[in-house]
Write a protein that holds these residues in place. Structure first.
Motif, PDB file in Angstrom:
ATOM      1  N   GLY A 166       0.819  -1.202   0.000  1.00 28.91           N
ATOM      2  CA  GLY A 166       0.000   0.000   0.000  1.00 28.91           C
ATOM      3  C   GLY A 166       0.854   1.253   0.000  1.00 28.91           C
ATOM      4  N   GLU A 167       2.085   1.191   0.554  1.00 30.12           N
ATOM      5  CA  GLU A 167       2.973   2.338   0.592  1.00 30.12           C
ATOM      6  C   GLU A 167       3.916   2.365  -0.598  1.00 30.12           C
ATOM      7  OE1 GLU A 167       5.031   1.989   4.244  1.00 30.12           O
ATOM      8  OE2 GLU A 167       3.229   1.625   5.418  1.00 30.12           O
ATOM      9  N   LEU A 168       4.455   1.209  -0.972  1.00 30.12           N
ATOM     10  CA  LEU A 168       5.487   1.170  -2.014  1.00 30.12           C
ATOM     11  C   LEU A 168       4.921   0.856  -3.391  1.00 30.12           C
ATOM     12  CD1 LEU A 168       8.181  -0.873  -0.069  1.00 30.12           C
ATOM     13  CD2 LEU A 168       7.905   1.610  -0.187  1.00 30.12           C
ATOM     14  N   ASP A 169       3.701   0.345  -3.452  1.00 29.36           N
ATOM     15  CA  ASP A 169       3.038  -0.009  -4.698  1.00 29.36           C
ATOM     16  C   ASP A 169       3.615  -1.282  -5.300  1.00 29.36           C
ATOM     17  OD1 ASP A 169       2.391   1.359  -7.973  1.00 29.36           O
ATOM     18  OD2 ASP A 169       1.070   0.276  -6.619  1.00 29.36           O
ATOM     19  N   ARG A 170       4.941  -1.393  -5.407  1.00 25.67           N
ATOM     20  CA  ARG A 170       5.604  -2.592  -5.896  1.00 25.67           C
ATOM     21  C   ARG A 170       6.905  -2.802  -5.106  1.00 25.67           C
ATOM     22  NH1 ARG A 170       1.506  -3.461  -7.641  1.00 25.67           N
ATOM     23  NH2 ARG A 170       0.828  -4.067  -9.737  1.00 25.67           N
ATOM     24  N   VAL A 171       7.281  -4.066  -4.917  1.00 27.98           N
ATOM     25  CA  VAL A 171       8.557  -4.370  -4.279  1.00 27.98           C
ATOM     26  C   VAL A 171       9.669  -4.166  -5.293  1.00 27.98           C
ATOM     27  CG1 VAL A 171       9.941  -6.196  -3.224  1.00 27.98           C
ATOM     28  CG2 VAL A 171       7.518  -6.001  -2.665  1.00 27.98           C
ATOM     29  N   GLN A 172      10.709  -3.417  -4.889  1.00 29.38           N
ATOM     30  CA  GLN A 172      11.851  -3.180  -5.785  1.00 29.38           C
ATOM     31  C   GLN A 172      12.895  -4.284  -5.603  1.00 29.38           C
ATOM     32  OE1 GLN A 172      10.587  -0.341  -4.035  1.00 29.38           O
ATOM     33  NE2 GLN A 172       9.428   0.083  -5.901  1.00 29.38           N
ATOM     34  N   PHE A 173      13.536  -4.659  -6.716  1.00 28.31           N
ATOM     35  CA  PHE A 173      14.496  -5.763  -6.679  1.00 28.31           C
ATOM     36  C   PHE A 173      15.675  -5.446  -5.763  1.00 28.31           C
ATOM     37  CE2 PHE A 173      18.514  -7.513  -8.253  1.00 28.31           C
ATOM     38  CZ  PHE A 173      18.290  -8.846  -7.957  1.00 28.31           C
ATOM     39  N   ASP A 174      16.237  -4.217  -5.847  1.00 24.22           N
ATOM     40  CA  ASP A 174      17.424  -3.931  -5.047  1.00 24.22           C
ATOM     41  C   ASP A 174      17.104  -3.988  -3.547  1.00 24.22           C
ATOM     42  OD1 ASP A 174      17.334  -0.331  -5.021  1.00 24.22           O
ATOM     43  OD2 ASP A 174      15.830  -1.731  -5.745  1.00 24.22           O
ATOM     44  N   ALA A 175      15.870  -3.604  -3.154  1.00 21.43           N
ATOM     45  CA  ALA A 175      15.493  -3.713  -1.743  1.00 21.43           C
ATOM     46  C   ALA A 175      15.409  -5.180  -1.317  1.00 21.43           C
ATOM     47  CB  ALA A 175      14.156  -3.011  -1.499  1.00 21.43           C
ATOM     48  N   LEU A 176      14.843  -6.016  -2.204  1.00 22.16           N
ATOM     49  CA  LEU A 176      14.748  -7.445  -1.909  1.00 22.16           C
ATOM     50  C   LEU A 176      16.133  -8.069  -1.773  1.00 22.16           C
ATOM     51  CD1 LEU A 176      12.721  -9.839  -1.630  1.00 22.16           C
ATOM     52  CD2 LEU A 176      13.034 -10.224  -4.073  1.00 22.16           C
TER      53      LEU A 176
END
Length: 653
Positions: free
Chosen positions: A489-499
């Motif tokens: 709800g905050e990020l909209d999509r998970v980013q690869f570099d964060a993962l």
């Protein structure tokens, strides 16, 4: 020429040195001297007793062997069986043949404890190998009984196993026991320990202990008929509970067990406890498997019942995923759309032909449910095959075990006839409660996924400690991925570099590694929601292997992770492709066959088979001379790419 021609007793000394005679008589070892010319044997008392216990034929063969000794190898060591009058023992004759002086000097060593210890080790190795081959427990117990009877010839033994809840004999294992005795044991109506199995001249237990006096009398009669004077039950304690099994050792004379028989009994009870523990585990696994089968059957039956219930309803029932796409629609909704399940499921409102304003309104409401975890309710007109109708709808969050929204359940009712509006709404809410309760029950079935992961981890673990560590690590990886998804709800999509950074941080501190870890690629490449969990598990396996066996385990090793966004291909959705290159360098102590690295089996299977199957990824996994190489290509999310600054510099350590 045999030693039987001479008495085995201390003879008058043939040596002139009186001190030698004193040493021979006082020595704790059995020492002896044989004058070949005079055919005279001088032996200490210990040696005389020991040599006297050896069979004449065996002793003559040993004597001939001594005479065959050469001048170059005059020393000899010979192991012989002997008896001390009570039990079978082993004796070593050690000495030297002096042909120049024409005599032999030697000593006798009692090797019984060493030989018995070696025998126990060999028998234990045989039994453990039998267990390791997956031999059924009852066959293992039969092998154990045969082993006991080999170690103590003349002994008759069996294992009695009772039921867990009642002191009734479940089965008896024993091959040399007379059939009449085995049949009598199997008919026992009381605990074997309580009956004591006492026969012959061994005193029976007091009447208040035995729960079946008639059976005990019959047992004694059978023992006497078979020439058994003593039957010794020894409790086998296993699985942390009281004794439910006994090792029964039967003797032909009324006496307690000897020291060697006690050792054999202890050996037998230890092995039997291991075998029975495995039998209990197998029974528990079978019961668990039956319970799982029944649970799956019940779940499938409830699913069919729920579907039949929803399809019979005139109300519209449906489920959205977190991407606002329909994953379920009941028969009434499909009829209103004029589509089949194959045509409708997987599409969003706009793709199903809803007006722009209508689709945008529902999109905002679904985002609100995801963000707040609270229901949203409203009225809306809809123009469809049934004409223009007014509908009352409600969107309700479906929560996972952690309380995070994983789907949105909705029902819609035609309230064109306002006179029936309130009554119809109450019925819709009642149906919705039933639906939500059932769906939350089905949500808990995600435990089956965890169970499958536990089973695969157990199959590749050395022991329970190894299993617990690896299983906890995989659960943590799954939890980290779910934690990122819960913030959509905050990020909209998970980013690869964060993962990637989150997974590496769970194993080490990338910033503290210096140039040992190099991360290179653009920021904030969004991942599809369905790709996050499988990709997180794959990164967890790669990082775990790097820390345990690869570049991050040793000084000088280097890990280089590079990723890039490739141009969109010819696929229907036109999604761009994310390419990930995981390269380990300067790993100097790889085994000759790196495929056999422990833990690599389950992890590699997840990467090479699960990723293509679950998210359609392309995977190239292998080992170079200096470390692991793995390339993964998968579709990225299109939704945020237009807002990304493609010209931003690559990120690196």
């Amino acid at each position: 020429m045999g030693l039987t021609n001479f008495p085995f007793a201390t003879m008058p000394p043939a040596l002139s040195d009186v001190a030698v005679e004193t040493i021979l008589d006082d020595s704790r070892l059995g020492v002896w001297h044989f004058d070949i010319a005079r055919r005279q044997l001088t032996a200490s008392g210990t040696a005389a007793d020991q040599l006297g216990g050896i069979a004449p034929a065996v002793l003559r063969a040993a004597w001939r062997r001594v005479h065959r000794q050469t001048r170059d190898a005059p020393h000899f060591e010979i192991e012989l069986p002997w008896t001390d009058g009570n039990s079978r023992r082993w004796l070593m004759l050690r000495g030297r043949l002096d042909r120049q002086r024409d005599h032999i000097n030697g000593m006798c060593l009692d090797m019984t404890r060493r030989v018995r210890a070696e025998l126990l080790v060999r028998e234990q190795a045989t039994l453990l190998d039998t267990l390791a081959r997956g031999t059924p427990p009852r066959e293992c117990l039969q092998v154990l009984i045969d082993s006991i009877e080999r170690m103590k010839p003349g002994l008759r033994a069996c294992v009695i196993v009772t039921s867990a809840r009642e002191p009734l004999v479940r089965y008896v294992i024993g091959s040399s026991m007379p059939p009449a005795l085995l049949e009598q044991l199997e008919r026992a109506s009381c605990s074997p320990l309580a009956a004591r199995f006492t026969g012959g001249s061994v005193a029976a237990v007091s009447p208040d202990v035995s729960t079946d006096a008639a059976w005990a009398t019959q047992w004694q009669g059978h023992c006497q008929q078979q020439g058994l004077e003593a039957c010794n039950p020894i409790a086998i304690t296993h699985a942390g509970a009281g004794p439910r099994a006994w090792l029964l050792m039967c003797l032909s004379e009324a006496r307690p067990l000897s020291g060697w028989e006690e050792e054999v009994a202890q050996f037998g009870t230890r092995i039997a406890a291991v075998v029975l523990d495995r039998e209990d585990q197998q029974l528990a696994l079978e019961r668990a498997a039956d319970a799982v089968v029944h649970a799956l059957h019940d779940a499938e039956r409830e699913r069919r019942r729920l579907k039949a219930f929803l399809d019979s309803s005139p109300d519209l029932a449906y489920i959205f995923n977190l991407d606002h796409r329909f994953t379920y629609a009941n028969r009434a909704l499909l009829r209103m759309w004029g589509k089949t399940e194959e045509e409708a499921l997987g599409l969003n409102c706009l793709e199903l032909g809803y007006p722009d304003w209508h689709a945008a309104m529902h999109g905002r409401e679904l985002d609100q449910v995801i963000a707040t975890g609270k229901p949203v309710r409203g009225d809306v007109p809809f123009e469809g095959p049934l004409g223009r109708r007014m509908y009352d709808y409600i969107f309700v969050p479906q929560l996972d075990a952690r309380g995070n929204v994983e789907a949105i359940v909705g029902t819609t009712r035609d309230v064109t006839e306002r006179s029936e509006h309130e009554e119809e709404r109450r019925r819709s809410e009642a149906m919705l409660r039933i639906l939500v309760d059932e769906l939350q029950h089905r949500t808990r079935n995600i435990m089956s996924v965890v169970r499958a992961m536990a089973s695969r981890t157990l199959a590749t673990s050395r022991d329970m400690t190894d299993f617990a560590g690896r299983f906890d690590a995989r659960l943590d990886a799954l939890a980290r991925a779910q934690g990122l998804l819960s913030r959509l709800g905050e990020l909209d999509r998970v980013q690869f570099d964060a993962l990637l950074r989150g997974e590496l941080a769970a194993h080490c501190d990338p910033a503290a590694q210096g140039d040992q870890i190099v991360l290179e690629g653009p920021h904030n490449i969004p991942l599809r929601s369905g790709s996050v969990q499988p990709l997180a598990m794959a990164l967890h396996e790669l990082a775990t292997n790097a820390v345990k066996y690869g570049a991050l385990r040793q000084q000088g090793g280097r890990l280089h992770v590079r990723w890039s966004l490739l141009e969109a291909g010819a696929a229907a959705d036109g999604a761009p492709t994310l390419r990930i290159d995981w390269n380990e360098h300067d790993v100097h102590d790889l085994p000759e066959n790196p495929q056999q690295i422990r833990g690599g089996g389950a992890g590699r299977e997840l990467i090479e088979r699960a990723l293509p199957y679950q998210i359609g990824a392309d995977v190239d996994y292998g080992f170079a001379d200096d470390g692991l190489r793995c390339t993964i290509q998968l579709d990225a999310s299109q939704l945020q790419l237009d807002a990304m600054d493609r010209a931003q510099p690559s990120m690196a350590n």
